[in-house]
Structure formats: structure tokens, C-alpha cells
Design a protein around this motif. Sequence first.
Motif, PDB file in Angstrom:
ATOM      1  N   TYR A  23       0.836  -1.211   0.000  1.00 58.34           N
ATOM      2  CA  TYR A  23       0.000   0.000   0.000  1.00 58.34           C
ATOM      3  C   TYR A  23       0.870   1.261   0.000  1.00 58.34           C
ATOM      4  CZ  TYR A  23      -4.573   2.197   0.922  1.00 58.34           C
ATOM      5  OH  TYR A  23      -5.732   2.900   0.826  1.00 58.34           O
ATOM      6  N   PHE A  33      -8.017   9.674   5.964  1.00 57.13           N
ATOM      7  CA  PHE A  33      -9.205   8.990   5.449  1.00 57.13           C
ATOM      8  C   PHE A  33      -9.346   9.292   3.961  1.00 57.13           C
ATOM      9  CE2 PHE A  33     -13.785   8.919   4.657  1.00 57.13           C
ATOM     10  CZ  PHE A  33     -14.172   7.754   5.281  1.00 57.13           C
ATOM     11  N   PRO A  34      -9.676   8.384   3.082  1.00 61.84           N
ATOM     12  CA  PRO A  34      -9.932   6.959   3.274  1.00 61.84           C
ATOM     13  C   PRO A  34      -8.750   6.070   2.901  1.00 61.84           C
ATOM     14  CG  PRO A  34     -10.826   7.656   1.178  1.00 61.84           C
ATOM     15  CD  PRO A  34     -10.003   8.790   1.704  1.00 61.84           C
ATOM     16  N   HIS A  54      -6.533   4.784   4.892  1.00 62.92           N
ATOM     17  CA  HIS A  54      -5.982   4.408   6.185  1.00 62.92           C
ATOM     18  C   HIS A  54      -6.043   2.935   6.506  1.00 62.92           C
ATOM     19  CE1 HIS A  54     -10.320   4.741   6.673  1.00 62.92           C
ATOM     20  NE2 HIS A  54     -10.137   3.721   7.484  1.00 62.92           N
ATOM     21  N   SER A  55      -6.620   2.124   5.620  1.00 64.14           N
ATOM     22  CA  SER A  55      -7.042   0.796   6.105  1.00 64.14           C
ATOM     23  C   SER A  55      -5.861  -0.100   6.479  1.00 64.14           C
ATOM     24  CB  SER A  55      -7.962   0.117   5.107  1.00 64.14           C
ATOM     25  OG  SER A  55      -7.303  -0.011   3.882  1.00 64.14           O
ATOM     26  N   PRO A  84      -4.745   0.486  11.301  1.00 62.25           N
ATOM     27  CA  PRO A  84      -5.074  -0.132  12.592  1.00 62.25           C
ATOM     28  C   PRO A  84      -4.429  -1.506  12.775  1.00 62.25           C
ATOM     29  CG  PRO A  84      -7.028   0.778  11.568  1.00 62.25           C
ATOM     30  CD  PRO A  84      -5.954   0.836  10.537  1.00 62.25           C
ATOM     31  N   TYR A 122     -14.870   9.783  12.241  1.00 57.58           N
ATOM     32  CA  TYR A 122     -15.072   8.357  11.954  1.00 57.58           C
ATOM     33  C   TYR A 122     -14.183   7.505  12.856  1.00 57.58           C
ATOM     34  CZ  TYR A 122     -14.602   4.215   8.838  1.00 57.58           C
ATOM     35  OH  TYR A 122     -14.551   2.971   8.300  1.00 57.58           O
ATOM     36  N   TRP A 152      -6.700   3.877  16.403  1.00 58.61           N
ATOM     37  CA  TRP A 152      -7.797   4.700  15.883  1.00 58.61           C
ATOM     38  C   TRP A 152      -7.725   6.110  16.459  1.00 58.61           C
ATOM     39  CZ3 TRP A 152     -10.431   3.559  11.755  1.00 58.61           C
ATOM     40  CH2 TRP A 152     -10.622   2.222  11.391  1.00 58.61           C
ATOM     41  N   LEU A 173     -19.970   0.839  12.299  1.00 57.04           N
ATOM     42  CA  LEU A 173     -19.092   1.450  11.290  1.00 57.04           C
ATOM     43  C   LEU A 173     -17.983   0.500  10.876  1.00 57.04           C
ATOM     44  CD1 LEU A 173     -18.444   5.191  12.222  1.00 57.04           C
ATOM     45  CD2 LEU A 173     -19.589   4.281  10.230  1.00 57.04           C
ATOM     46  N   GLU A 204     -15.950   0.262   7.220  1.00 57.62           N
ATOM     47  CA  GLU A 204     -14.513   0.005   7.193  1.00 57.62           C
ATOM     48  C   GLU A 204     -14.198  -1.303   6.466  1.00 57.62           C
ATOM     49  OE1 GLU A 204     -12.192   1.962   8.051  1.00 57.62           O
ATOM     50  OE2 GLU A 204     -10.448   0.634   8.004  1.00 57.62           O
ATOM     51  N   ILE A 228     -14.307   0.315   2.587  1.00 55.84           N
ATOM     52  CA  ILE A 228     -12.984   0.889   2.341  1.00 55.84           C
ATOM     53  C   ILE A 228     -11.929  -0.197   2.209  1.00 55.84           C
ATOM     54  CG2 ILE A 228     -11.201   2.373   3.306  1.00 55.84           C
ATOM     55  CD1 ILE A 228     -13.448   3.946   4.661  1.00 55.84           C
ATOM     56  N   ASP A 229     -11.898  -1.077   3.216  1.00 51.90           N
ATOM     57  CA  ASP A 229     -10.870  -2.102   3.199  1.00 51.90           C
ATOM     58  C   ASP A 229     -11.098  -3.075   2.056  1.00 51.90           C
ATOM     59  OD1 ASP A 229      -8.521  -2.879   4.353  1.00 51.90           O
ATOM     60  OD2 ASP A 229      -9.466  -4.413   5.594  1.00 51.90           O
TER      61      ASP A 229
END
Lengths: 481, 643
Positions: free
Chosen positions: A163, A221-222, A224-225, A228, A283, A300, B586, B591, B595-596
Amino acid sequence: MNALFLIVIPFIASGLILLFRKSIIVKCISIAASLIQLLLTLYVLIQTNFSQGNILSFFIEWIPSLGINFSLNVDGISMFMLVLTNFLSLLILVSGINREPKRIGMFYSMIFFTQAAMNGVFLSSNAILFYIFWELSLIPVYFMVLFWGGERRQAITLKFFIYTLLGSLFMLFAFIFLYWQTSGIHSFEITDFYKIKISPAVQNRLFWCLFIAFAIKIPLFPFHSWQPDTYTTAPTQVTMILSGIMLKMGIYGIIRWLLPIVPQGVEHWSNTVIILSITGALYASVIALKQNNIKTLLAWSSMAHVGIIGAGIFARNLYSLQGVMLQMLFHGINIIGLFLVADTIENRTGTRKISELGGIRNISPFFSSTFLIIILGSIALPLTNGFIGEFLILTGLFKYYSWYSIFAGLIVITGAVYMLYIYQKVMLGQTNELSDSFIKVPWAENIVLIPVIILIFLFGIYPIPLLNLTEISVKGLLQMM
Amino acid sequence: MNNTTIYIILILLFPLAGFLINAFLNKNLPGKISGIIGSIAVFVPLILSLIIFINLKKNIPAQTIYLSQWIITGQINIPFEFLIDPLSVLMMLVVTGVGTVIHIYSIGYMHSDNRIHTFFSWMNLFIFFMLILITGANYLIMFIGWEGVGLCSYLLIGFWFKNNEFNYAARKAFIMNRIGDLGFLIALFLMIINFETLSFNNIFTAHHILSQDTKTITIITLLLLVGAVGKSAQIPLYTWLPDAMAGPTPVSALIHAATMVAAGVYMIVRSNLLFRFAPLTMDLIIIIGITTALLSATIALYQEDIKKVLAYSTISQLGYMFLALGLGAYSSAMFHLTTHAFFKALLFLAAGSIIHALNGEQNLRMMGGLAGKLPVTFITFLIAALAISGIPPFSGFFSKDQILLNTFNCCPSLWIFAVLGSILTCIYIFRVFYLAFYGEYRGNSPDNHDDEDIIKPDKDISALHESPLIMTIPLIILAVLSLAGGFINLPQIFGGNNYLDNYLAIESAETGIDDTTEYFLISTTVIVVLIMIIIVWFRYTSKPAQGPKVITEMNFIEKMVYNKFYVDELYRFLFEKPYDFLSEKLLPTIEKGTIDKTVNSAGTLSLTLGSLARKIQNGNISFYILLMTLAAIAFLAINVFIL
């Protein structure tokens, strides 16, 4: 010349440490090296007079035919980033003082390698050099997470690596494009990039090429996945590097390599980015509330904070940018403190599940008070560092467009919601079997927590030196736009 | 550095030092020493405040004391600066005066708690922040205190942190306060943008903005009002205060009755030069004030927990202060704030004395017949009850009377509501009074033990005894103040000279009421209230063994009131539940689900493409030749037909 040393010393330390295997020697050498590095940084800080704008520190030609030079430059902004990097690196090293990762020499060596590369990122004023350091910093982090990480680390690191790498490729593409636009003999020097006149339509597209690279790194965002999971599985010290220092590379990248180079593109997209950032902040802070893993919750929360920073950058006025500069450091200090607390709890009780904890205050009031103070810094109570940063950012946002500030200000509430929740669940209430095993935290561990606490109040009460350090450079930056 | 600068530094330093000493030495100190340190840390500032008060000269009313720089960048220049003027000195006297008394009382009240050190350190920290709040000379310094007292309130509500219900109450208080704080904060941004300063001196003298930009001033004052409503527990942000009674009783007396909750009133009085230019906000304050006063007084009628009654009473009295503010009667609001600090602190401490005697029992159902056993508590509670009901010559009479007169002056119909409120006040307070002190002791009757969680030893009535001197002397001091406090602003018709009004010298609304009307209004109110007290007397002493009404005997309306109009449940349904729902949903939906998934499918796509391409590379020469031929034909076709 001094600037070069800032990159070279950590590289040397990185190599040197590999020669040793004994834990205690490795730790002594790394702390000593890190201390030298910090002192040198402070020496450069005192030596340099930032009121005269940019000071060229180092320049040698590297591949002259392509306009690639080894050129390093220091101004107030990069100086600030260097202090941040080298100071927080020391803090991160000390925080691991009573942890024994396997193959410790290798681990510490990689930390120094990362530090060197990050210093390079903040010093480079040649695009290719910047790009090289940018990628170089990723490699050791990848290996550290892969070798020392927790559950599902293969899959998570792969995603993280690909990524961020993908994002950087966009940046490289943009740099090469800009290279061909430079007048006269083509060059990758940032000063030449600043001179390019680009049509607004092109700027609008170029904006995204650069922005995506930085946004993934921060992450905004978006994009960021990856964050976490990576923060959760990475060994705590690496999580600290990622959240405390490395994400600031993205913010610094926007400030240095995006705002002045495509100002019209920025003008065109700033509303979009601010809305995305604020959405992301809210979010993330809503999602944080229901996380059962302390580290995931903190991941987060970190995203919520950087979302506000992201919005602050694109408000592009003195208040918001000054706030952004300060908040970068303060977020680093606080998040390192928070992750250290999480790590200490896990180390003691064998769990990082919030639902399994409780009542630690009964056993260690001091430890839980330090946690509370860091939380207060994080939720921006006045007289703590977080307040100064967030207050300036929100003021700047308000000046830009009042409704942005009002929505961004909601994190004042949502932040308190999840932070006080985790505090109650972990520290308050009755003890249970797991938290009963929490023995008093030895002083060695507090060695890091105490400076964190001191800094939270020090910068909350006396932020003026930091504000002065960056003010002239930030004003200069604003003039370029 | 002049004397006042030194005084103000010392005033702030003492509570801070008290906090640090108790926080760091903690268990190394004997409990009593810790209490003494804590009390001295508040008593010295009281003396210094008195000195400042005496030195305060008429001709130099306001003095700004600059300590150091804090935030400077661009146009923003916010120093640590403090303001000494009649208003802040009055507040300092109230806070340190009532504070000292409550600290001394706490030495007795908390003596058996093994975390007494922590208790005193947080109490001192509260005083420190409260003093910053009232002495700050710009809005950001005020905001330090504003959030700081919120923090201390959070800490002290959850003082007994093993009980998760208390922790929840603490969190609720903090978060509801933060909602108000956000309003305050946004008001600050607006002021920075419009005035380029946050200092009171500069803002209040910026006449060109104040008088011309009504829209901005209205928005600023509305936002400040949001902050005040949160801190002073007014509608709609009042539900945290009754829950805040989870804290030890001295905390309720100091923070949640006398000082912190009055901060909202103080802030509006301080900003009166802004509020004057915003008639819309002023009207809203009147509406909020009178509604809150009536609603919470009604709820207080049916509460069983003695502290809950007092909490709703506090909300109601604060509503009166807001009413006065809305009417522009700023010094009346300050007057009522002062007397309220005396008698409400006294009510809480007296309630604390009962609770102490009953080993932590707070339910009125378990009290009764305590008059003979707790004589000092009984008398002092009576004085406070008379004061809050507005019976002359007790302090509450004068301050409430001023508010009522101002109300009448504005709009007589509003006056009827205000009088209704004071009737409710005397009913709920004398209900408590009779239920606690008269009738028969109900604490040892077995059917009253519906509370299984907390097992309290059955107290025999003969075993009950009055609290020690360290607790009763503070009661007596506060009783004297509740009795005589009204004389600081004795109105002209009673031969006084409105000392407080003249001292504060805040331009307030004038009551143009002639003496006859005034006598008439006063006597009507007093007579009605007295009649009500007698009615309540018969109601609660006719059946001596009976406690408060049981829920099963109540009709629909009574049940509504008993359940506080279900506002807590409503808020939970409207805010807490959706927030939880969002927080839970959410992650799996947006998520992971969106998105993921997009990111991962981008990854999977490249893998799929790769494996497709791999199929072409199958090592079969004839297949390669076939592809080559097809490609050649395709190129030819493109050349011939398209180009």
C-alpha cells in the motif's frame, strides 16, 4: 556539514550495533548513540539563525547529468522535524529498556537505520534524494514488523508494504513529471521545482499524485485501512516509530513538497481534503470507542488526531500551520506515552483486551495517574501540550471556514468519550484475576513516562520557543503560495 | 512587582502547593495532617483575598496583572494575566471562604477514608482551577480554569472509583460539560477572528464592533451561553448534576452547589458588556432560567435521596440566577450566587452530617425523627431551609426578593411563575426537613431495606449521635452566614444602602417599582410561602411513621415526576444508543465492508490478472504460434480497415 552527520551517525550506529549480541551492551550503545544524535541536533539548532530563512547546509553533486544531487537543507520547519525525530527516537529507545526482544542487536540496528532514513527525509532538498530516503525508511520497518510482530503479521505487513509503496510510486511519477518541467538544465532540486509554472489543470492532477503518497503514510481517510492492523501487530517500539515519527513524514511531505509546488491544485482540492480529513477524524474516534484491544483503540485515536492535523494543513494560514507544526511533536509525545502504557499493561497482565482488565488503580495509583495525565494531554485539556496544538489548528480552521472548525471541534467531545471509557475500563473499578497480577511498575519503566508527563505540561505552559522556531519558516511558506 | 501581584501569585500558589504536597507525599502523611495542609492551602488565600478586598480602592476599580507570555503567534497574543476587580474579588471571597469551611468539615467527614490524601489533593486542585477561572483576565485563562474545574469535578465524582456506577456518573459529567466547553471554545475562535484578542479589557472596549455587529455579538453570546448552560447545569445540559451526587458530600457542597456550577453565572456577569448587545440571547436566558427553575423544583418534590433533592434544588436556584441574568439584573444574580453559596453549602454539609451519622444512608425513607439526636444539624438545616425558602431576615429572602422584583418589573406574568417556583422550593425543602428530622425513625424497620447491594448495619436510634465539632463548627459558621448574608445588600426599603450593588458597580437593570408595590409584592410572597410551610408540616407530620410516598401509590403524573420526566432515558435513546450503534456498526460495514474491501480487491485484482497472464505462458509452442498468428492478423486488420 553538520546536517550530513545527522544522517551518518545513526547509520554508523546501526552498523555498529550489529557487532554485538549481549542485550545490555546493545542497549548502552544505542542509548549513547541516540543521545549523541540528539545533542548534535540541538547543537545545529542553536548554531543556526533561522531568521534569515533557508540555510544551505550541504551540497555535493551525485548524478549531475540527471540533476540528482546530494543536497541537504535546513530551515525552521525541517529543524523542528529533526528535533522531533531525534528526541522521540531517544524516548522510544529508552522505553524499551526492560524489554528483551529476540536478536536484540538486529532489532536496534533496524531502529537506527529507520532513524537515519527519516532524518534524511527531513533534510533532503532534492526530490530523488527525498524519494530514496522515503523508501529507505520503509524497509527496516517492514522487517521489524515481519520478524518481531504479533498475530497475522505476514498478511498485514504485506498489505502495509504494498500500500505505502504504491503511494510512493505516484510520488515518483510526479517528481519525474516535474523534472521535465524545470527550465534550463533539468533538475530535481526543490528550489527548481518551486520555480516551475504549471497550468491549473495539470496542477489539479499532479496534486493527487503527490497527495496520495503522503495521505497513505499519514494516513488520512480513506487511505488508512493498513493502519489499525499494522499498529496493532507491530512490536510496540515500532508502533511508536510509525505513529510518533514516521507519519509526520507524510505531513512534512505535504508542507514541503505539495503546498508550494502545486499551490493552485491545493487551492482547488483543499475543501475536499479538509472534509475527508475531518470525516476521518470523527469516523476514527467513533470507531475507537468499541475497540477491545488497547493498541487498536490507540491506533484509531491516533488517526483521529492526525485527521485534525490534516485538516489544519489545508486551511493554510499561520494559525493552523503553526498548530500543525506543534501538534506533530505533541501527538508524537503523547502517542508514545500511550503506547508505552499499553505495552506495560500487556507486559504485566498478559492481555491487552480491555474487557479483561480493570481496577489497576487499586494496585498502582501512580501508574494510573500517569496514564490519566497522558490522556488529558491527548484530549487537549488546557495547560497540556495537546491543547496548544489543537487550539491553534481549530482557530486556523475557523478562520478558513467556520463550519469546518465546528465539526472538527466535535473531537473535543468524542475524544473524551473513548479516552475516559478506556481509562475507566482499564484502571478503575474492582480488580480481577488478571489485573491482580499487575505488580507495581518499577522505576525503570517510569523513566520514560516521567519525561512524557513533564513535556506534556512544559509545552502546555511554555510553548513559545517552539512557536518562535517555526513562525518565520511558516510565514515564508505562506508567502510562496 | 506590586503587592497585588504578589498576593495573586500566592493565592494561586497555595492551593497548587497543597495539591502537590498531598499528591506526592500521600500516604506518608497522617490523614489529619493532610487535611490540615489542605485547609491551610485554602485559608491563606482567603486571608489574602480579604486583604485585597480591603485595599481595593474605589478610584482604581480594575487592575490587570500580567505574569508571563503564553501563546503568541501572528495576531494571537494570549498572556497569563489576571484581573483584580470587585467582581473577581467577590468571587474569590466566596470560593475561598466557603472552600475553607468545607475543607475543615472534610477533615471530620473523610477521616476514616484511607484515600483522604488524594481527596484533599484534588480538592486543592479544584480550588486552584476555580481561582484561575475567576481571576483570569482573558477568556483563555478563564477557559483553563473552566476545563480544570471540570476535570476535578470528574475526579471527585468518581472518587470512590471501585463503584462503576460512580465512574459512569463522573464520565457523564465530564462529557456533558465538554459539550458546553465546545460552545465556549467556538465563541473564543469567533472572538479571536473578530477582536484579534481575548483580553476582557480589549474586547469590552471595542465599541465599534460591539455596537455595530449585532449578529456576531449574538452568536458569540449564544455560544458562551452554551458553555454556561453546561457548567451551570441548565436545560438541556442539566442531567449530569444529580448523578454527580455520587461524589463525597463535601464535594457536592463545594463543587456541585457553591462554586463550580455558579461559574456559568459568573462568566455571563463577567461578559455582561457583550450580553447587553444581544437582546435575543438575553431572552433565551430568561426562558432557560425560569423553565429550569420550575422543572427541577418539581422533580425535587419526589426525590427520595436527600442529596438528589438538594441537587435538583441547586439546578433550580441556578435557574433563578439565570433568570436574573436574562433580565439584566447582574448584581442581583451575583447576590443570589453569594447567598446561595452559603445556604446550599450548609444544606449539603448538614445532609452530610446526617449521612455520616447514619453510616452512609442517603434515602429519606430510612430517616425520620433525627431532630433530638442531631441537634446542631437540625438547627442549622432549619436555618438553611428558611434561607432558601426566602423567609426574612434570612439571606435567601433578600437575594431572591431582588430577583422577583426585577421579574415583576419586566413582566408581571413571569413574576407569577417565579413565585410559583419559590413556593415549590419551600415545599421540597421542608418536605426533606420534616421527613428527616420529624416523625419516627424509619431506619430500623425491616421492610424499608430494598437496597440489597449495599449492606449497611442497622442503626439503632439510640446509637445515633451528633457529628464531631470539626464538622459542626463549619455548620455553625455557614448558618451564621446564611442568616446574615443578606445584609451585604440590604435594600433601601429596609433601611440599607444596597452595598453589594454599589460595590460591584455593574450597570444593571433598574427597578422602577414604588415602595408600596414593593411592600405588597414582598409580603404576598412571604405569606404564601409561610402558609405552604405549614401545609407541608401537616402533610408530613400527621402520619409520623410514614416516609415518602411509595411508587405503587402514585398516579401517572407523580410517576412522571418521580422518574424525572424520563429525560435521562430520552437522552440515552437519542444520543448514547445511536452513538454506540454507530461505533459498533461502522467497523464491519463501512470500514471492512467498503474501504478495506476496495483496497483488498485492488490487491486481489492484480493477483487475478497475474494468474490469467500465467495461463498464456503455458510452454506450449503451438499455442504461442497460434497467438502470434492471431496477433499478426489483428494488426493487419487494424491497418487495413481502420487507418
